[in-house]
Design a protein around this motif. Structure first.
Motif, short mmCIF file in Angstrom:
data_model
loop_
_atom_site.label_atom_id
_atom_site.label_comp_id
_atom_site.label_asym_id
_atom_site.label_seq_id
_atom_site.Cartn_x
_atom_site.Cartn_y
_atom_site.Cartn_z
N ILE A 1 0.82 -0.99 0.05
CA ILE A 1 0.01 0.13 0.10
C ILE A 1 1.02 1.30 -0.04
CG2 ILE A 1 -1.94 1.22 1.30
CD1 ILE A 1 -2.59 -1.37 2.40
N ASN A 2 1.94 1.37 0.89
CA ASN A 2 2.95 2.56 0.77
C ASN A 2 3.48 2.56 -0.53
OD1 ASN A 2 4.32 4.62 2.45
ND2 ASN A 2 6.06 3.23 2.27
N SER A 3 3.71 1.55 -1.00
CA SER A 3 4.66 1.66 -2.50
C SER A 3 3.83 2.37 -3.40
CB SER A 3 5.23 0.47 -2.65
OG SER A 3 4.07 -0.56 -3.24
N LYS A 4 2.63 2.23 -3.39
CA LYS A 4 1.61 2.94 -4.27
C LYS A 4 1.61 4.28 -3.94
CE LYS A 4 -0.53 -1.44 -5.56
NZ LYS A 4 -1.71 -2.34 -5.62
N GLY A 5 1.97 4.73 -2.80
CA GLY A 5 1.80 6.15 -2.41
C GLY A 5 0.47 6.47 -1.72
N LEU A 6 -0.07 5.40 -1.31
CA LEU A 6 -1.59 5.60 -0.45
C LEU A 6 -1.43 6.39 0.84
CD1 LEU A 6 -3.45 2.74 -1.80
CD2 LEU A 6 -3.07 4.69 -2.92
N PHE A 7 -0.17 6.50 1.33
CA PHE A 7 -0.04 7.32 2.64
C PHE A 7 0.45 8.71 2.48
CE2 PHE A 7 0.42 2.51 4.17
CZ PHE A 7 -0.96 2.54 4.52
N THR A 8 0.51 8.99 1.41
CA THR A 8 1.29 10.23 0.94
C THR A 8 0.70 11.38 1.79
OG1 THR A 8 1.99 9.53 -1.32
CG2 THR A 8 2.01 11.76 -0.91
N GLY A 9 -0.62 11.57 1.74
CA GLY A 9 -1.09 12.36 2.41
C GLY A 9 -0.69 12.89 4.00
N TYR A 10 -1.06 11.56 4.69
CA TYR A 10 -0.80 11.57 5.94
C TYR A 10 0.79 11.76 6.21
CZ TYR A 10 -0.42 9.42 10.69
OH TYR A 10 -0.10 9.34 11.99
N LYS A 11 1.93 11.38 5.41
CA LYS A 11 3.11 11.50 5.63
C LYS A 11 3.61 13.05 5.32
CE LYS A 11 4.37 8.31 2.82
NZ LYS A 11 5.40 7.09 2.39
N SER A 12 2.87 13.59 4.42
CA SER A 12 2.99 15.12 3.96
C SER A 12 2.65 15.96 5.25
CB SER A 12 2.06 15.26 2.64
OG SER A 12 2.22 16.87 2.44
N LEU A 13 1.46 15.59 5.63
CA LEU A 13 1.03 16.46 6.89
C LEU A 13 1.88 16.41 8.20
CD1 LEU A 13 -0.97 17.97 8.34
CD2 LEU A 13 -2.39 16.24 9.05
N CYS A 14 2.47 15.31 8.48
CA CYS A 14 3.47 14.78 9.36
C CYS A 14 4.65 15.40 9.32
CB CYS A 14 3.70 13.51 9.52
SG CYS A 14 2.42 12.40 10.60
N SER A 15 5.22 15.50 8.08
CA SER A 15 6.33 16.44 7.57
C SER A 15 6.36 17.67 7.76
CB SER A 15 6.71 15.84 6.28
OG SER A 15 8.05 16.67 5.97
N LYS A 16 5.06 18.20 7.46
CA LYS A 16 5.17 19.69 7.48
C LYS A 16 4.90 20.13 9.08
CE LYS A 16 3.00 20.80 3.01
NZ LYS A 16 1.80 21.32 2.42
N ILE A 17 4.23 19.45 9.87
CA ILE A 17 4.22 19.67 11.40
C ILE A 17 5.57 19.25 11.90
CG2 ILE A 17 3.17 18.99 13.57
CD1 ILE A 17 0.73 18.24 12.03
N ARG B 1 10.04 13.76 13.86
CA ARG B 1 8.97 13.03 13.06
C ARG B 1 8.40 11.84 14.03
NH1 ARG B 1 12.39 10.70 8.06
NH2 ARG B 1 13.79 10.60 9.45
N ALA B 2 9.35 11.37 14.75
CA ALA B 2 8.65 10.41 15.80
C ALA B 2 7.48 11.21 16.93
CB ALA B 2 9.74 9.74 16.74
N LEU B 3 7.91 12.24 17.27
CA LEU B 3 7.30 13.06 18.03
C LEU B 3 5.74 13.51 17.22
CD1 LEU B 3 7.12 14.71 20.75
CD2 LEU B 3 8.03 16.59 19.65
N VAL B 4 5.93 13.91 16.09
CA VAL B 4 4.66 14.17 15.44
C VAL B 4 3.86 13.24 15.13
CG1 VAL B 4 3.82 15.18 13.19
CG2 VAL B 4 5.63 16.24 14.23
N SER B 5 4.54 11.95 14.71
CA SER B 5 3.76 10.75 14.50
C SER B 5 2.89 10.44 15.88
CB SER B 5 4.41 9.60 14.01
OG SER B 5 5.52 9.13 14.90
N MET B 6 3.46 10.37 16.98
CA MET B 6 2.98 10.28 18.28
C MET B 6 1.84 11.25 18.62
SD MET B 6 2.72 11.64 21.58
CE MET B 6 3.96 12.61 21.81
N ILE B 7 1.91 12.32 18.34
CA ILE B 7 0.73 13.49 18.48
C ILE B 7 -0.21 12.91 17.58
CG2 ILE B 7 0.22 15.94 17.57
CD1 ILE B 7 2.98 16.69 18.17
#
Length: 227
Positions: free
Chosen positions: A145-161, A176-182
């Motif tokens: 699923i990840n290889s098809k880019g289906l988590f891109t939106g979630y990862k983009s948001l986490c990266s910006k935070i 990044r670990a802190l943000v994914s925990m949030i």
């Protein structure tokens, strides 16, 4: 009236549900049925019955119910990224900005009507995210699923935070670990308060809403972690 338009790539669906009245009805009603039944009991047959259509018509838009959940989750995270940009762009102080981001992620404040999504009940969609979003990646097909880019939106948001975290404390080693925990705790703490109350101090018995309590907890935890 909402002016927001969320556009997702073709990997998320067989036919873009935003391209037709039926597709938009599948999404809007699907959120409500999924919230009522839960992922395990939810089926395309039940969704089709709720919109007086056929199971086959739903399958024309989505391959299976997991793909439908991934679509809804990405739709939500993309909307939330827009809300955060809209509501926090004027903050020059990174600490104040992060505190407000956490409140937004927790839904600890009301949003302007202009940030509503067309034909989508945001509160119901948030409820689905609270209860079901973990299932988008806690499965044996997560790498595919990840290889098809289906988590891109979630990862983009986490990266910006995470970029905001780095502005507050450039030497902090785990942004990044802190943000994914949030992100995870923002809905887990509310869920725990509702169903597993011994796992959290967030409580229905307190004056503040559960979402506000979760935001207070996360801001306390995050700001004590950063210099």
């Amino acid at each position: 009236m909402s002016t927001i338009s969320i556009v997702l790539g073709e990997n998320f669906f067989k036919k873009d549900p935003q391209s037709s009245d039926l597709g938009r009805k599948i999404v809007s009603k699907g959120i409500i049925v999924l919230d009522e039944l839960g992922f395990e009991e939810f089926t395309f047959k039940k969704l089709a019955e709720s919109i007086e259509s056929t199971e086959a018509s739903v399958y024309r838009y989505f391959k299976n119910k997991h793909k439908f959940l991934v679509y809804l989750s990405t739709y939500y995270w993309s909307w939330l990224e827009y809300v955060i940009a809209f509501e926090t762009h004027h903050f020059s102080d990174a600490k104040v900005k992060l505190e407000n981001i956490i409140r937004i992620v927790c839904h600890a404040q009301d949003f302007p009507d202009a940030l509503d999504l067309p034909e989508v009940d945001i509160s119901k969609l948030r409820s689905v995210i609270d209860k079901e979003s973990d299932k988008t990646y806690l499965n044996r097909n997560v790498d595919e699923i990840n290889s098809k880019g289906l988590f891109t939106g979630y990862k983009s948001l986490c990266s910006k935070i995470a970029e905001v975290v780095a502005q507050i404390d450039p030497k902090y080693p785990y942004p990044r670990a802190l943000v994914s925990m949030i992100m995870e705790a923002s809905h887990q703490q509310v869920f725990f308060a509702q169903h597993l109350p011994s796992l959290t101090e967030v409580s229905k018995g307190k004056p503040k809403r559960l979402e506000e309590q979760a935001a207070d907890f996360l801001n306390h935890t995050v700001m004590h972690s950063l210099k």
